[in-house]
Design a protein around this motif. Structure first.
Motif, PDB file in Angstrom:
ATOM      1  N   GLY A  40      33.697  41.061  28.981  1.00  0.00           N
ATOM      2  CA  GLY A  40      34.498  41.278  30.172  1.00  0.00           C
ATOM      3  C   GLY A  40      35.444  40.122  30.417  1.00  0.00           C
ATOM      4  N   ASN A  41      36.478  40.370  31.190  1.00  0.00           N
ATOM      5  CA  ASN A  41      37.410  39.322  31.596  1.00  0.00           C
ATOM      6  C   ASN A  41      37.675  39.493  33.072  1.00  0.00           C
ATOM      7  OD1 ASN A  41      40.331  40.859  31.806  1.00  0.00           O
ATOM      8  ND2 ASN A  41      39.025  41.732  30.208  1.00  0.00           N
ATOM      9  N   ILE A  42      37.440  38.452  33.810  1.00  0.00           N
ATOM     10  CA  ILE A  42      37.539  38.542  35.261  1.00  0.00           C
ATOM     11  C   ILE A  42      37.894  37.167  35.818  1.00  0.00           C
ATOM     12  CG2 ILE A  42      35.097  38.065  35.699  1.00  0.00           C
ATOM     13  CD1 ILE A  42      35.226  40.234  37.875  1.00  0.00           C
ATOM     14  N   ALA A  43      38.682  37.153  36.870  1.00  0.00           N
ATOM     15  CA  ALA A  43      39.106  35.899  37.502  1.00  0.00           C
ATOM     16  C   ALA A  43      39.223  36.113  38.995  1.00  0.00           C
ATOM     17  CB  ALA A  43      40.436  35.429  36.924  1.00  0.00           C
ATOM     18  N   VAL A  44      39.139  35.013  39.738  1.00  0.00           N
ATOM     19  CA  VAL A  44      39.257  35.047  41.193  1.00  0.00           C
ATOM     20  C   VAL A  44      40.669  34.620  41.581  1.00  0.00           C
ATOM     21  CG1 VAL A  44      38.426  34.062  43.353  1.00  0.00           C
ATOM     22  CG2 VAL A  44      36.802  34.641  41.552  1.00  0.00           C
ATOM     23  N   GLN A  45      41.299  35.395  42.416  1.00  0.00           N
ATOM     24  CA  GLN A  45      42.633  35.109  42.915  1.00  0.00           C
ATOM     25  C   GLN A  45      42.604  35.125  44.443  1.00  0.00           C
ATOM     26  OE1 GLN A  45      45.950  34.780  40.906  1.00  0.00           O
ATOM     27  NE2 GLN A  45      44.178  33.837  39.929  1.00  0.00           N
ATOM     28  N   GLU A 246      39.135  39.719  43.248  1.00  0.00           N
ATOM     29  CA  GLU A 246      38.852  39.620  41.816  1.00  0.00           C
ATOM     30  C   GLU A 246      39.874  40.415  41.017  1.00  0.00           C
ATOM     31  OE1 GLU A 246      34.915  41.010  41.359  1.00  0.00           O
ATOM     32  OE2 GLU A 246      33.985  39.346  42.443  1.00  0.00           O
ATOM     33  N   VAL A 247      40.259  39.858  39.858  1.00  0.00           N
ATOM     34  CA  VAL A 247      41.196  40.490  38.943  1.00  0.00           C
ATOM     35  C   VAL A 247      40.539  40.584  37.578  1.00  0.00           C
ATOM     36  CG1 VAL A 247      43.445  40.303  37.825  1.00  0.00           C
ATOM     37  CG2 VAL A 247      43.180  39.582  40.195  1.00  0.00           C
ATOM     38  N   GLY A 248      40.691  41.727  36.900  1.00  0.00           N
ATOM     39  CA  GLY A 248      40.146  41.874  35.560  1.00  0.00           C
ATOM     40  C   GLY A 248      39.104  42.962  35.490  1.00  0.00           C
ATOM     41  N   GLU A 249      38.366  42.978  34.382  1.00  0.00           N
ATOM     42  CA  GLU A 249      37.341  43.978  34.145  1.00  0.00           C
ATOM     43  C   GLU A 249      36.056  43.277  33.727  1.00  0.00           C
ATOM     44  OE1 GLU A 249      38.825  46.557  31.186  1.00  0.00           O
ATOM     45  OE2 GLU A 249      40.468  47.350  32.424  1.00  0.00           O
ATOM     46  N   ALA A 250      34.986  43.596  34.410  1.00  0.00           N
ATOM     47  CA  ALA A 250      33.683  43.025  34.078  1.00  0.00           C
ATOM     48  C   ALA A 250      32.902  44.019  33.226  1.00  0.00           C
ATOM     49  CB  ALA A 250      32.902  42.701  35.354  1.00  0.00           C
TER      50      ALA A 250
END
Length: 298
Positions: A40-45, A246-250
């Motif tokens: 997965g790829n995920i980040a906090v914005q 949150e941005v991305g896909e876990a």
């Protein structure tokens, strides 16, 4: 991984050399491949520190969606191109997904940087923003609290209580010689994208402040989601004002848990202390019971 291994004698630089010894040469074949497991790829914005470190969210995992730098008119193009070049330098690759567009519309999907002055930003709908930069600027009270409490601490005047007030305040003034960079969730994008607004009182001041921002001394100090500066030495104010998302896909719930814990490090320490206390209590109980059994056997 496919290697072609050969043995070669060292080069002496003269004909008919008889220098003993040899060395191996490893050549990596183009048939080699590295397969990475899916993750997965995920980040906090919003997070301006990630922007400074990795040009995120303009450079993302796999193929980044189209991003836009909006300039109100041609007088802002130098600023837009300078910022685009800095993002490509940080990503260490051409950002082919970043486009420079003249206009102040927010209808474009993807991450967007809106350049402007308080007058040009009046055309941008900012009613949903916690911090609005217009002819009449709306500041979050958290910004006011920070400034008030900073002065209170520096002056060591503790006769007044710390300010802890929610809401907003409206201010009729100009930005002076400083520039402001804010980040928050894109209000009209179909995806979870980030909207950046970078403004100064005039296009000329904004260009000068952009040159200060992209310098090595200032760029590394980016942080929070509200960043104000007036030179290339130190920011005037750095704060986290807007709500995070949150941005991305876990790939699974464990990634979400790791993300949450990494953004709340104190919970790691609290959890560690609780585990130590529980283990100590269990060990104490077992040792006490064992000691009683030994005493009964005497």
């Amino acid at each position: 991984m496919d290697f072609d291994v050969t043995s070669r004698a060292p080069l002496a630089g003269v004909p008919c050399d008889d220098i003993p010894g040899s060395h191996l040469v490893f050549q990596l074949e183009n048939t080699s491949a590295i397969d990475l497991p899916s993750a997965g790829n995920i980040a906090v914005q919003p997070n301006l520190a990630i922007l400074a470190e990795a040009a995120y969210p303009f450079a993302r995992f796999k193929s980044a969606p189209v991003a836009t730098i909006n300039a109100p008119d041609n007088t802002f193009l130098d600023t837009a191109l300078t910022l685009a070049a800095k993002l490509a330098q940080v990503a260490q690759a051409p950002l082919l997904n970043v486009q420079v567009k003249v206009g102040n519309t927010l209808e474009t999907d993807g991450s967007i940087v809106v350049l402007g002055t308080p007058e040009t930003l009046t055309q941008v709908e900012q009613t949903e923003f916690s911090t609005a930069i217009e002819a009449s600027k709306r500041w979050s009270y958290r910004l006011q609290n920070n400034l008030y409490n900073h002065v209170r601490t520096m002056s060591e005047d503790l006769s007044f209580k710390e300010m802890r007030v929610d809401g907003h305040t409206v201010q009729e003034s100009d930005l002076g010689n400083q520039a402001i960079l804010t980040a928050q969730r894109h209000p009209s994008s179909a995806q979870r994208d980030t909207l950046f607004i970078m403004a100064a009182q005039t296009p000329e001041i904004l260009h000068m402040r952009t040159l200060d921002l992209v310098s090595l001394s200032m760029w590394g100090q980016l942080g929070g989601d509200f960043f104000a500066w007036k030179d290339n030495l130190a920011p005037s104010l750095v704060m986290q004002v807007s709500d995070k998302f949150e941005v991305g896909e876990a790939d699974d719930i464990w990634l979400h848990m790791r993300l949450w814990l990494s953004n709340h490090p104190w919970y790691w320490m609290i959890g560690f202390i609780i585990i130590v206390v529980l283990l100590s209590a269990v060990m104490y109980t077992l040792l006490k019971r064992r000691n009683k059994q030994i005493q009964d056997s005497w």
